[in-house]
Design a protein around this motif. Structure first.
Motif, short mmCIF file in Angstrom:
data_model
loop_
_atom_site.label_atom_id
_atom_site.label_comp_id
_atom_site.label_asym_id
_atom_site.label_seq_id
_atom_site.Cartn_x
_atom_site.Cartn_y
_atom_site.Cartn_z
N LEU A 30 0.84 -1.17 -0.14
CA LEU A 30 -0.12 -0.18 -0.05
C LEU A 30 0.87 1.24 0.27
CD1 LEU A 30 -2.53 -1.03 2.51
CD2 LEU A 30 -3.08 -1.09 0.42
N PRO A 31 0.57 2.26 -0.72
CA PRO A 31 1.27 3.34 -0.68
C PRO A 31 1.25 4.21 0.82
CG PRO A 31 -0.87 4.06 -1.79
CD PRO A 31 -0.92 2.33 -1.62
N LEU A 32 2.41 4.89 1.16
CA LEU A 32 2.45 5.49 2.48
C LEU A 32 1.35 6.74 2.30
CD1 LEU A 32 5.96 5.37 3.03
CD2 LEU A 32 4.33 4.10 4.21
N PRO A 33 0.84 7.32 3.44
CA PRO A 33 -0.21 8.27 3.45
C PRO A 33 0.62 9.61 3.33
CG PRO A 33 0.17 7.14 5.87
CD PRO A 33 0.93 6.27 4.74
N LEU A 34 0.08 10.59 2.79
CA LEU A 34 0.85 11.86 2.99
C LEU A 34 0.95 12.25 4.38
CD1 LEU A 34 -1.19 13.50 -0.18
CD2 LEU A 34 1.02 12.40 0.08
N PRO A 35 2.10 12.92 4.71
CA PRO A 35 2.27 13.59 5.74
C PRO A 35 1.43 14.60 6.06
CG PRO A 35 4.24 14.15 4.73
CD PRO A 35 3.31 13.28 3.66
N LEU A 36 0.90 14.68 7.61
CA LEU A 36 0.05 15.71 7.72
C LEU A 36 0.75 16.98 8.42
CD1 LEU A 36 -2.59 13.48 9.56
CD2 LEU A 36 -2.75 14.65 7.76
N PRO A 37 0.24 18.02 8.10
CA PRO A 37 1.09 19.14 8.81
C PRO A 37 1.06 19.23 10.39
CG PRO A 37 -0.84 20.01 7.46
CD PRO A 37 -0.80 18.38 7.39
N LEU A 38 2.09 19.52 10.71
CA LEU A 38 2.18 19.65 12.13
C LEU A 38 0.97 20.29 12.90
CD1 LEU A 38 5.91 20.25 13.08
CD2 LEU A 38 4.40 17.97 13.29
N SER A 39 0.35 21.48 12.27
CA SER A 39 -0.80 22.08 12.78
C SER A 39 -1.91 21.33 13.21
CB SER A 39 -1.16 23.27 11.93
OG SER A 39 -1.53 22.96 10.70
N VAL A 40 -2.15 19.99 12.10
CA VAL A 40 -3.37 19.41 12.32
C VAL A 40 -3.05 18.56 13.64
CG1 VAL A 40 -4.34 17.27 11.33
CG2 VAL A 40 -3.76 19.24 10.08
N LEU A 41 -2.03 18.06 13.94
CA LEU A 41 -1.47 17.30 15.04
C LEU A 41 -1.62 17.93 16.32
CD1 LEU A 41 1.21 14.93 13.25
CD2 LEU A 41 -1.02 14.63 13.67
N HIS A 42 -0.85 19.17 16.27
CA HIS A 42 -0.75 19.81 17.54
C HIS A 42 -1.82 21.05 17.81
CE1 HIS A 42 2.78 17.47 18.22
NE2 HIS A 42 3.16 17.60 17.11
N GLY A 43 -2.54 21.39 17.00
CA GLY A 43 -3.11 22.54 16.82
C GLY A 43 -2.44 23.59 16.25
N ASP A 44 -3.06 24.84 16.26
CA ASP A 44 -2.51 26.08 15.51
C ASP A 44 -3.23 26.89 16.19
OD1 ASP A 44 -4.79 26.54 14.04
OD2 ASP A 44 -3.77 25.79 12.28
N GLU A 45 -2.51 28.50 16.02
CA GLU A 45 -3.29 29.67 16.43
C GLU A 45 -4.73 29.78 16.21
OE1 GLU A 45 -1.98 33.58 14.71
OE2 GLU A 45 -0.76 33.74 16.71
N SER A 46 -5.20 29.34 15.14
CA SER A 46 -6.64 29.58 14.94
C SER A 46 -7.46 28.60 16.05
CB SER A 46 -6.97 29.29 13.37
OG SER A 46 -6.87 27.91 13.24
N ASP A 47 -6.86 27.90 16.81
CA ASP A 47 -7.46 26.86 17.38
C ASP A 47 -7.48 27.58 19.04
OD1 ASP A 47 -8.18 24.89 15.44
OD2 ASP A 47 -6.35 23.99 16.01
N THR A 48 -7.18 28.88 19.17
CA THR A 48 -7.24 29.56 20.31
C THR A 48 -8.50 30.54 20.76
OG1 THR A 48 -4.87 29.30 20.14
CG2 THR A 48 -5.67 31.00 21.75
N ARG A 49 -9.22 30.24 21.70
CA ARG A 49 -9.92 31.01 22.28
C ARG A 49 -10.13 30.83 23.59
NH1 ARG A 49 -14.68 30.03 17.56
NH2 ARG A 49 -15.09 32.53 17.96
N LEU A 50 -9.94 32.02 24.28
CA LEU A 50 -9.93 31.78 25.81
C LEU A 50 -10.70 33.10 26.31
CD1 LEU A 50 -5.61 31.62 26.01
CD2 LEU A 50 -7.34 29.74 26.37
N THR A 51 -11.02 32.77 27.64
CA THR A 51 -11.66 33.61 28.52
C THR A 51 -10.64 33.98 29.54
OG1 THR A 51 -14.11 32.90 27.79
CG2 THR A 51 -13.88 34.12 29.83
N VAL A 52 -10.46 35.09 29.75
CA VAL A 52 -9.56 35.65 30.70
C VAL A 52 -10.41 36.47 31.73
CG1 VAL A 52 -7.40 36.67 31.18
CG2 VAL A 52 -7.69 35.49 29.22
N SER A 53 -10.40 36.06 33.17
CA SER A 53 -11.14 36.73 34.05
C SER A 53 -9.87 37.23 35.09
CB SER A 53 -12.13 35.83 34.74
OG SER A 53 -13.11 35.29 33.89
N VAL A 54 -9.94 38.45 35.29
CA VAL A 54 -8.97 39.08 36.24
C VAL A 54 -9.52 40.03 37.41
CG1 VAL A 54 -6.87 40.49 36.31
CG2 VAL A 54 -7.51 39.30 34.05
#
Length: 154
Positions: A30-54
């Motif tokens: 079987l052919p090897l799968p295409l490598p996935l970008p690291l952002s898929v495996l580790h998340g990236d900046e667009s996966d950031t939504r925070l609530t900061v209560s101070v």
């Protein structure tokens, strides 16, 4: 969603790899799968939504509940772009700014004041729910390391 796609790809590859050797002999490897970008495996900046209560800073402008979104920077956080830049910098260093102080840490017994903060949401695609204070040297250092996500407190 990207994480789900990555997991589906890995599961599919595992299922295909488990095919019987006879089937592989008949059709070839079987052919090897295409490598996935690291952002898929580790998340990236667009996966950031925070609530900061101070609270307890002594500066009314620094206190409240702030929403922070990254990729692009947004929300009502007073320094959204700088906060997103800092979070991205910490991620590129492999640091976890939301990790608690280790239980066996030796912390100086100095007080940084009554300021407290709670951060909840998602960072780099990972769930976050942690609290910050300035009760000792470790807490002060942890707080200061996350500025400008957390306000500058003296």
């Amino acid at each position: 969603m990207l994480r789900r796609l990555a997991l589906t790809a890995v599961a599919s590859f595992a299922a295909l790899s488990a095919a019987t050797p006879a089937a592989n002999a008949a059709t070839g490897p079987l052919p090897l799968p295409l490598p996935l970008p690291l952002s898929v495996l580790h998340g990236d900046e667009s996966d950031t939504r925070l609530t900061v209560s101070v609270l307890g800073t002594g500066d009314p402008a620094a206190e409240g509940v702030f929403e922070l979104e990254c990729g692009p920077a947004g929300g009502n956080h007073p320094a959204a772009q700088q906060a997103c830049d800092r979070l991205e910098e910490l991620a590129s260093e492999g640091a976890d700014p939301f990790a608690p102080v280790p239980g066996d840490a030796m912390c100086t017994q100095q007080s940084g004041g009554p300021a407290t903060a709670r951060v909840t949401g998602t960072w780099q695609g990972r769930h976050v729910d942690t609290s910050f204070d300035r009760a000792n040297g470790c807490g002060i250092s942890r707080w200061n390391g996350l500025r400008p996500v957390l306000p500058n407190v003296r």
